[in-house]
Design an enzyme around this catalytic site. Structure first.
Site, mmCIF file in Angstrom:
data_model
loop_
_atom_site.group_PDB
_atom_site.id
_atom_site.type_symbol
_atom_site.label_atom_id
_atom_site.label_comp_id
_atom_site.label_asym_id
_atom_site.label_seq_id
_atom_site.Cartn_x
_atom_site.Cartn_y
_atom_site.Cartn_z
ATOM 1 N N SER A 252 -1.583 4.495 11.858
ATOM 2 C CA SER A 252 -1.543 5.258 13.108
ATOM 3 C C SER A 252 -2.881 5.956 13.293
ATOM 4 O O SER A 252 -3.765 5.872 12.436
ATOM 5 C CB SER A 252 -0.423 6.291 13.059
ATOM 6 N N LYS A 253 -3.004 6.653 14.392
ATOM 7 C CA LYS A 253 -4.241 7.364 14.727
ATOM 8 C C LYS A 253 -4.743 8.248 13.578
ATOM 9 O O LYS A 253 -5.938 8.474 13.446
ATOM 10 C CB LYS A 253 -4.011 8.251 15.961
ATOM 11 N N ARG A 254 -3.790 8.755 12.788
ATOM 12 C CA ARG A 254 -4.168 9.605 11.657
ATOM 13 C C ARG A 254 -5.151 8.908 10.720
ATOM 14 O O ARG A 254 -5.931 9.532 10.036
ATOM 15 C CB ARG A 254 -2.926 9.946 10.831
ATOM 16 N N HIS A 255 -5.042 7.579 10.660
ATOM 17 C CA HIS A 255 -5.882 6.827 9.730
ATOM 18 C C HIS A 255 -7.207 6.418 10.332
ATOM 19 O O HIS A 255 -7.964 5.681 9.732
ATOM 20 C CB HIS A 255 -5.134 5.563 9.268
ATOM 21 N N GLY A 256 -7.477 6.848 11.552
ATOM 22 C CA GLY A 256 -8.720 6.451 12.218
ATOM 23 C C GLY A 256 -8.376 5.650 13.458
ATOM 24 O O GLY A 256 -7.220 5.627 13.898
#
Ligand code: GLU
Length: 483
Positions: A252-256
């Site tokens: 998800s966005k959390r990972h980049g």
């Protein structure tokens, strides 16, 4: 074997993300490997969330990646239209077939009622599924509810029995009897749902293999039932494991960045990007670096793994470096010009008049570039005098004033400021102050580039030029106050 026909069936509701593109790639590779047909079908029945702009954007991304389709929007094909929003009549025809077989019924339950039912089932420790309440309504009751104007959806009657999915990647997946509730085929506005349209289209477009994300595995038994009800033969199935972030959670966005558009604008080479994505679930026999055509020659579903693939941005960067390394210096420099211009390092005239110098700059850092936009951070000090230093770095250079003064003097005396003479001067200084290695180089690197590491100083110095080198040393060898 019959011709392999595979499809990529995105919904144009947002930007394509990494998982979508890996699915597209595996379908494309499988089609090329088997000399089959790769179809693009746009699943845009959700009118609220789909848009023409997203549809165009996703096709542009596939073009950029080089994943061209053999049948689909823009080019047509024997089973056109390839946009679901243009196939309404076909779905109605199929719905009529199911109605005629009494395989469907209208359901009047409201969202609130369904939610309550779900909560009750979960509370009792049961898997939520529709109770089938409206299946029991009499014709009379239905007529009355319709007359009252109660909105309804159409549900498919799930017959009893276990359903087994034979998956090319996961083997046999069993769905025991009584696990699947009667599911919705058309929404209250009459528009058909995904599970219905996908079966109609895959059947009519003669899709032989459905290769898609594991998140659709739970839909597969429903789709198998629809194939049976409509009298079509189901395709072969291959469900690809979900791509996860380095922490093992769903990407998800959390990972980049997860949208492909973001990697495109960072300046990743499409072949490098695809090569990296291909490895997220597939292990080629002949090493990891495989351009598209070689991948196609080797790709096989039997070598696709079922364990979750981990997206690692560091490895993607590494893959980018491998492909950039293959470019000629001239081509690479040209490709970097827009990024240098965007960063306002150069304008169009300078790009022309200083091209050879730019090539020199690019050559010093090319092995560090995973994507084109990396050039901006890697070459900052060639274009700007605004170097910034941490308090520790400032201390170091202040403490090395004698050394930096010796450099200042030695460099001032060079008439031909080339790499060889630069290096000679550095060695000479080393002898004078009795230093070598890091102790000798590090303060000089800091003063000239503001960085802890970077390319060989004997290359950097001459590219900066004598004046700038002297100027950057002067800052530390006079008593002026440092920033
Ligand atoms: N439109 C669906 C999606 O984007 C396609 C799923 C499928 O391949 O069947 O998830």
């Amino acid at each position: 074997m019959d011709t392999v026909r595979v499809r990529f069936a995105p919904s144009p509701t947002g930007s394509l993300h990494l998982g979508n593109v890996r699915t597209a790639l595996y379908n494309w590779l499988y089609a090329r490997h088997t000399q089959g047909v790769f179809i693009l079908r746009v699943e845009d029945t959700d009118k609220e969330r789909s848009s023409e702009a997203h549809c165009e954007e996703l096709m542009d991304i596939l073009y950029w990646l080089g994943l061209k389709w053999d049948e689909g929007p823009r080019i047509g094909g024997p089973y056109a239209s390839y946009k679901q929003s243009e196939r309404t009549a076909i779905y109605e025809e199929h719905l009529a077939k199911l109605k005629a077989k009494n395989a469907v019924y209208p359901c009047y339950c409201t969202e609130e009622e369904l939610e309550l039912e779900r909560k009750r089932q979960l509370g009792r420790g049961h898997m939520p599924k529709y109770s089938g309440k409206c299946r029991k309504l009499t014709l009379e009751e239905r007529k009355n509810l319709d007359a009252e104007g109660k909105p309804s959806v159409l549900r498919f009657i799930v017959p009893p029995g276990e359903i087994v999915v034979h998956d090319e990647v996961r083997g046999e997946v069993r769905f025991p009897d009584d696990q699947i509730g009667d599911f919705v085929l058309t929404r209250s506005d009459g528009s058909p749902t995904y599970n219905f349209t996908v079966v109609v289209d895959d059947a009519l477009m003669k899709v032989s293999h459905v290769i898609r994300g594991e998140d659709h595995l739970s839909n597969t038994p429903k789709q198998i039932l629809l194939y049976q009800a409509l009298g079509y033969t189901p395709p072969k199935w291959a469900h690809l494991s979900i791509i996860k972030g380095p922490d093992g959670q769903k990407l998800s966005k959390r990972h980049g960045e997860t949208s492909v558009e973001a990697y495109k604008s960072k300046g990743y080479l499409p072949d490098a990007f695809l090569n990296y994505l291909a490895l997220l679930g597939w292990s080629p026999k002949s090493g990891e670096i495989l351009p598209l055509e070689r991948m196609a020659a080797e790709f096989d579903l039997s070598h696709v793994g079922k364990s979750g693939a981990i997206f690692d941005p560091v490895k993607l960067h590494w893959m980018g470096q491998q492909y950039i390394a293959k470019m000629s210096l001239d081509e690479l420099t040209r490709s970097l010009l827009p990024y240098l211009a965007d960063a306002q390092y150069i304008d169009r005239d300078q790009a022309r008049s200083k091209f050879d110098w730019l090539k020199g700059v690019v050559d010093t850092v090319r092995t560090s570039l995973g994507c084109f936009s990396d050039i901006v951070k890697e070459t900052f000090y060639f274009f700007s005098d605004e170097l910034s230093f941490t308090p520790e770095q400032t201390e170091e250079m202040k403490g090395q004033r004698a050394l930096l003064e010796s450099y200042h003097k030695a460099f001032s005396e060079i008439s031909d400021f080339n790499g060889e003479n630069f290096l000679k001067a550095v060695k000479e200084v080393g002898k004078q102050v009795n230093l070598k290695g890091k102790a000798l180089y590090h303060p000089l690197r800091l003063a000239l580039t503001g960085r802890e590491d970077g390319p060989e100083l004997a290359k950097v110095g001459p590219l900066l030029g004598k004046d700038k080198v002297i100027e950057r040393l002067t800052v530390w060898t006079t008593d002026q106050v440092r920033r």
